[in-house]
Enzyme design. Structure first.
Site, PDB file in Angstrom:
ATOM      1  N   ASP A 110       0.785  -1.238   0.000  1.00  0.00           N
ATOM      2  CA  ASP A 110       0.000   0.000   0.000  1.00  0.00           C
ATOM      3  C   ASP A 110       0.815   1.286   0.000  1.00  0.00           C
ATOM      4  OD1 ASP A 110       0.783  -0.838   2.519  1.00  0.00           O
ATOM      5  OD2 ASP A 110      -1.116  -0.407   3.507  1.00  0.00           O
ATOM      6  N   GLU A 202      12.423  -0.838   6.663  1.00  0.00           N
ATOM      7  CA  GLU A 202      11.320  -0.616   7.596  1.00  0.00           C
ATOM      8  C   GLU A 202      11.247   0.843   8.030  1.00  0.00           C
ATOM      9  OE1 GLU A 202      12.182  -3.720  10.389  1.00  0.00           O
ATOM     10  OE2 GLU A 202      11.210  -5.220   9.104  1.00  0.00           O
ATOM     11  N   GLN A 203      12.440   1.465   8.119  1.00  0.00           N
ATOM     12  CA  GLN A 203      12.470   2.866   8.500  1.00  0.00           C
ATOM     13  C   GLN A 203      11.831   3.747   7.415  1.00  0.00           C
ATOM     14  OE1 GLN A 203      16.388   4.630   9.208  1.00  0.00           O
ATOM     15  NE2 GLN A 203      15.733   4.792  11.327  1.00  0.00           N
ATOM     16  N   PHE A 205       9.445   3.015   5.530  1.00  0.00           N
ATOM     17  CA  PHE A 205       7.993   2.926   5.671  1.00  0.00           C
ATOM     18  C   PHE A 205       7.488   3.879   6.754  1.00  0.00           C
ATOM     19  CE2 PHE A 205       7.686  -0.874   3.070  1.00  0.00           C
ATOM     20  CZ  PHE A 205       6.423  -0.700   2.515  1.00  0.00           C
ATOM     21  N   GLU A 353      10.588 -16.085   1.230  1.00  0.00           N
ATOM     22  CA  GLU A 353      11.434 -14.918   0.931  1.00  0.00           C
ATOM     23  C   GLU A 353      12.621 -15.001   1.896  1.00  0.00           C
ATOM     24  OE1 GLU A 353       9.676 -11.142   1.833  1.00  0.00           O
ATOM     25  OE2 GLU A 353      11.021 -10.007   0.543  1.00  0.00           O
ATOM     26  N   HIS A 378       6.577 -14.209  -3.487  1.00  0.00           N
ATOM     27  CA  HIS A 378       8.000 -14.520  -3.693  1.00  0.00           C
ATOM     28  C   HIS A 378       8.264 -16.006  -3.990  1.00  0.00           C
ATOM     29  CE1 HIS A 378       9.266 -10.487  -2.794  1.00  0.00           C
ATOM     30  NE2 HIS A 378       8.567 -10.514  -1.702  1.00  0.00           N
TER      31      HIS A 378
HETATM   32 ZN   LIG Z   1       5.811  -8.160  -0.358  1.00  0.00          ZN
END
Ligand SMILES: [Zn+2]
Ligand SMILES: *[C@@H]1O[C@H](CO)[C@@H](O)[C@H](O)[C@H]1NC(C)=O
Ligand SMILES: *[C@@H]1O[C@H](CO)[C@@H](O)[C@H](O)[C@H]1NC(C)=O
Ligand SMILES: *[C@@H]1O[C@H](CO)[C@@H](O)[C@H](O)[C@H]1NC(C)=O
Ligand SMILES: *[C@@H]1O[C@H](CO)[C@@H](O)[C@H](O)[C@H]1NC(C)=O
Ligand SMILES: *[C@@H]1O[C@H](CO)[C@@H](O)[C@H](O)[C@H]1NC(C)=O
Length: 508
Positions: A110, A202-203, A205, A353, A378
């Site tokens: 998203d 992750e950061q 995001f 993954e 994946h």
């Molecule tokens: Zn994914």
């Protein structure tokens, strides 16, 4: 014992003599050689696609073009995408793939849909945008009428408009762009291992989070996302979405239902503007760090959303890094909830993954199938699991292969060594997708198609391969059988038009 092994050896010798004589004596039979080659062709992805005359002609031209580009001194699929990108963008094969109707993008997240330039140049310039700077060299954004409350590990909030008066705006914007993507000049140095790159991932995001969950931005972001995918010749999307609450200027929060109703409305508007766009559906996702109690709640929530928004909710999945998250087997009591209640909630699990061969995480692929997953996100590790691979094939469960994501997140460096090279040769059901194109600085799908076609497709992948991949993207979607037929028909009309037009083009 000895006699037995002797007998075995004699038998082997005999069978070699009987079955392989033509291969072992002198020059092989050219007809047999041709037949063997043909058997391999039939098995590969696209091997059973019959091209018409126009397509055959186009295929020849494409083959020539590919040959030319394969001979260039630098081969982009062998390089890190951040270095390869400018080269890819000069490639005629790439511009061919950009124009190609690509059907659907079935594996995208998203908040990684829209190129980050748009977030910086459009969104951060809006009124009431605050920024703070974290201890670990990152930033957070928040829209608010007044100065927001202190946030842990972050400086005090500053109104961005004020900050821009005192700082060089271009430099500031560039730093925001760096925060929002993984792009860097020297990726091997910046990201020495998977831990480091996943942390930055992750950061990034979190940086986007404060921007895209502001309700007015959420709307524009979703619409702009559809537009960017549509411009890359995609007519349908399945978006894995966390559906976090969106917020208003005064801090009020909107529900998940609000987000889904908003998406429905925007899709209607979008289809009114672009009538050949087919639509988008949402796979509701939660983080795989949840505990079992929370996961049961999440699955129940997914069932409720599916009941209330059957047209837009496609199913359920877990997100986050598999290696550090909980394996699917841990969630088994949550995942059996729908079936126990006699409800079918489709699953679209990320699985495999990883390169942690033989660990609990490595069993996710098998468990995904045991829980009747509709597709596998994946499936990078699947070539190490022959039984699982066969099972996936029997169940006709497609892999969502995301080449650039796998490279940037350090599962593979040279695309020619991507496991999908084997899977493609064997005709394993698959689609090509892009995972998080905005974070990698890639287009919606074209760059990933380039990597598949030039990188692990090698010289054998051709127009038939592309046609099958593109049709697969709708065949393996969550649309109903009737909707799929309609969608594939619409796609093939576009395809034929593309073939005719390409024959007149000047790529060649
Ligand atoms: Zn994914
Ligand atoms: C920002 O994006 C919105 C929605 O896409 C658009 O209406 C607006 O004109 C853009 N503004 C700027 C300054 O680019
Ligand atoms: C993120 O932006 C801040 C503020 O401009 C900057 O100091 C920092 O270096 C940026 N972080 C990265 C990883 O580029
Ligand atoms: C801002 O920084 C850019 C890039 O470093 C530079 O080219 C530009 O001249 C600077 N602008 C001002 C007003 O200092
Ligand atoms: C699961 O997490 C919730 C919220 O973080 C917590 O309240 C609960 O105690 C946890 N349950 C278990 C079984 O660990
Ligand atoms: C398994 O999935 C298929 C579609 O992928 C569905 O038709 C079927 O009902 C599912 N079976 C169960 C037991 O959930």
């Amino acid at each position: 014992m000895a006699a037995e092994s002797w007998r075995k050896q004699m038998y082997l010798l005999w069978s070699v003599f009987v079955f392989w004589t033509p291969l072992c004596w002198g020059r092989p039979d050219p007809q047999q050689r041709q037949a063997l080659l043909q058997q391999e062709v039939i098995r590969e992805v696209g091997g059973s696609v019959v091209l018409n005359d126009k397509e055959k002609l186009l295929n020849q031209k494409l083959h020539q073009l590919k040959l030319q580009e394969m001979e260039l001194p630098e081969f982009p699929p062998a390089m890190h995408f951040f270095k390869a990108k400018p080269l890819i963008e000069q490639s005629a094969v790439f511009s061919f793939l950009q124009k190609m109707p690509k059907g659907a993008a079935l594996h995208v997240h998203d908040f990684a849909l829209v190129g980050v330039e748009w977030l910086v140049k459009n969104v951060t310039y809006r009124e009431n945008c605050y920024v703070c700077f974290t201890d670990d060299n990152s930033v957070r954004f928040l829209f608010s009428t007044g100065k927001p409350k202190y946030k842990e590990h972050c400086s005090t909030w500053t109104l961005l408009k004020t900050l821009r008066l005192n700082l060089n705006s271009t430099e500031l914007d560039n730093s925001f762009i760096r925060n929002l993507t993984l792009f860097t000049e020297d990726p091997d140095k910046a990201y020495p291992n998977q831990d480091v790159v996943w942390k930055r991932f992750e950061q990034a995001f979190l940086v986007a989070y404060g921007l895209v969950t502001y309700a007015p931005v959420f709307k524009d972001y979703f619409y702009e996302g559809l537009r960017q995918f549509y411009m890359d010749n995609i007519i349908y999307l399945e978006i894995r979405a966390l559906l976090p609450p969106t917020y208003e200027l005064d801090g009020r929060r909107n529900s998940r239902d609000w987000s889904l109703r908003t998406c429905q409305k925007l899709l209607q508007q979008f289809r009114a503007q672009y009538p050949d766009f087919l639509g988008a559906r949402v796979i509701f996702t939660v983080h795989r760090g949840l505990n079992l109690t929370e996961a049961v709640k999440a699955v129940e929530e997914a069932m409720t959303l599916q009941r209330n928004f059957p047209d837009i909710i496609a199913g359920f999945d877990f997100v986050g890094r598999e290696d550090t998250g909980r394996p699917l087997w841990y969630f088994r009591d949550a995942l059996e909830v729908p079936e126990k209640q006699g409800i079918y909630l489709p699953y679209f699990f990320h699985a495999g993954e990883t390169d942690l061969e033989g660990t609990d995480v490595d069993q996710n692929l098998m468990d995904a199938l045991l829980f009747n997953t509709s597709r596998i996100g994946h499936g990078f590790a699947i070539t190490r699991h022959p039984v699982v691979k066969e099972l996936a094939r029997k169940m006709d469960v497609a892999l969502e292969v995301c080449p650039i994501s796998n490279q940037v997140l350090k599962l593979v460096s040279d695309m020619r060594n991507h496991p999908a090279a084997v899977l493609m040769a064997e005709g394993q059901p698959m689609v090509i997708s892009s995972d998080d194109p905005a974070l990698f600085g890639a287009t919606a799908l074209s760059h990933d198609f380039y990597q598949a076609f030039m990188g692990f497709g090698g010289m054998r992948s051709n127009l038939a391969t592309l046609k099958e991949l593109v049709i697969n993207s709708l065949r393996y979607s969550s649309l109903s059988p009737a909707e799929k037929d309609k969608a594939i028909t619409a796609l093939l009309v576009k395809w034929d038009k593309f073939v005719s037009e390409s024959l007149l083009q000047t790529f060649w």
